[in-house]
Design an enzyme around this catalytic site. Sequence first.
Site, PDB file in Angstrom:
ATOM      1  N   LYS A 110       0.829  -1.210   0.000  1.00 11.66           N
ATOM      2  CA  LYS A 110       0.000   0.000   0.000  1.00 11.66           C
ATOM      3  C   LYS A 110       0.859   1.254   0.000  1.00 11.66           C
ATOM      4  O   LYS A 110       1.777   1.389   0.815  1.00 11.66           O
ATOM      5  CB  LYS A 110      -0.949   0.009   1.211  1.00 11.66           C
ATOM      6  CG  LYS A 110      -2.013   1.094   1.133  1.00 11.66           C
ATOM      7  CD  LYS A 110      -3.039   0.901   2.222  1.00 11.66           C
ATOM      8  CE  LYS A 110      -4.132   1.975   2.149  1.00 11.66           C
ATOM      9  NZ  LYS A 110      -4.839   1.976   0.866  1.00 11.66           N
ATOM     10  N   GLY A 115       6.397   0.784   5.816  1.00 13.53           N
ATOM     11  CA  GLY A 115       7.276  -0.193   5.171  1.00 13.53           C
ATOM     12  C   GLY A 115       7.464   0.078   3.694  1.00 13.53           C
ATOM     13  O   GLY A 115       8.573  -0.049   3.153  1.00 13.53           O
ATOM     14  N   CYS A 116       6.384   0.473   3.031  1.00  9.11           N
ATOM     15  CA  CYS A 116       6.457   0.755   1.592  1.00  9.11           C
ATOM     16  C   CYS A 116       7.255   2.022   1.315  1.00  9.11           C
ATOM     17  O   CYS A 116       7.949   2.116   0.293  1.00  9.11           O
ATOM     18  CB  CYS A 116       5.042   0.864   1.022  1.00  9.11           C
ATOM     19  SG  CYS A 116       4.081  -0.640   1.259  1.00  9.11           S
ATOM     20  N   THR A 117       7.184   2.968   2.220  1.00  9.78           N
ATOM     21  CA  THR A 117       7.973   4.196   2.080  1.00  9.78           C
ATOM     22  C   THR A 117       9.466   3.879   2.159  1.00  9.78           C
ATOM     23  O   THR A 117      10.274   4.374   1.363  1.00  9.78           O
ATOM     24  CB  THR A 117       7.588   5.213   3.161  1.00  9.78           C
ATOM     25  OG1 THR A 117       6.212   5.587   2.987  1.00  9.78           O
ATOM     26  CG2 THR A 117       8.458   6.457   3.085  1.00  9.78           C
ATOM     27  N   VAL A 120      10.491   2.120  -1.276  1.00  6.42           N
ATOM     28  CA  VAL A 120      10.658   2.975  -2.459  1.00  6.42           C
ATOM     29  C   VAL A 120      11.864   3.891  -2.314  1.00  6.42           C
ATOM     30  O   VAL A 120      12.529   4.225  -3.308  1.00  6.42           O
ATOM     31  CB  VAL A 120       9.386   3.805  -2.759  1.00  6.42           C
ATOM     32  CG1 VAL A 120       8.203   2.907  -3.045  1.00  6.42           C
ATOM     33  CG2 VAL A 120       9.072   4.803  -1.658  1.00  6.42           C
TER      34      VAL A 120
END
Length: 225
Positions: A110, A115-117, A120
């Site tokens: 998401k 975690g996704c930040t 990326v």
Amino acid sequence: MPPTLRKRKAPEPAPAPPAPKKAVAAAAKKAAAPKKATAQKKESAPEKEASAVAAPLPATAKGAKQVAVGDLVSLDDFGGEVETNDGEKTTLKKLVDESKSGVVIFTYPKASTPGCTKQVCFFRDAYETLTADGLAIYGLSADSPKANTAFQTNKKLQYPLLCDPDYTLIDAIGLKKSPKGTQRGVFVISKDGKVLVAEGGSPQGTFDRVKALVEELEKSMGTLL
């Protein structure tokens, strides 16, 4: 002679009235219940074991075989059509054709979550090193173009984010959760359609795997030269 007195027999108790049919049926059902439950319990264990054995393995889109490292993928229609965060329709074939040596696609559950930040930003900070030999980098999630555009803009990403709300590409590369959702992972495919990486992992783990691959490719190129 005085009269002889005879003892009278005590009157016999009146017979109990017959129990109603409904009461008899209920009592019979109650008595049979434990036996029935026991039978069901005995049957349930084998049934459960059989269902566990018969459970199908996760399948990719259209029932295709799970991709694995070393596979040569036919890119025509592989993964269907997705959209960049800018709203451009594209396919994996098109992305590979436009690349110089292949495509890196890392998946994330998401946009704009912690975690996704991290994930990326790992790819952002090492972008020049990872793409020096011609690999193109893309992030992939089921988020909307609006959500991914905000994510890309806020984190100043040099690479596009792909939007796959129908999970067609996510499923094809083996990173779709069941029944819905995206597993964090990474997929790398060469210019000639060979799968170089296909695995799940953490934000750091997915980045480290691509970094290691780039180093391996550089060594192999140096050996050839």
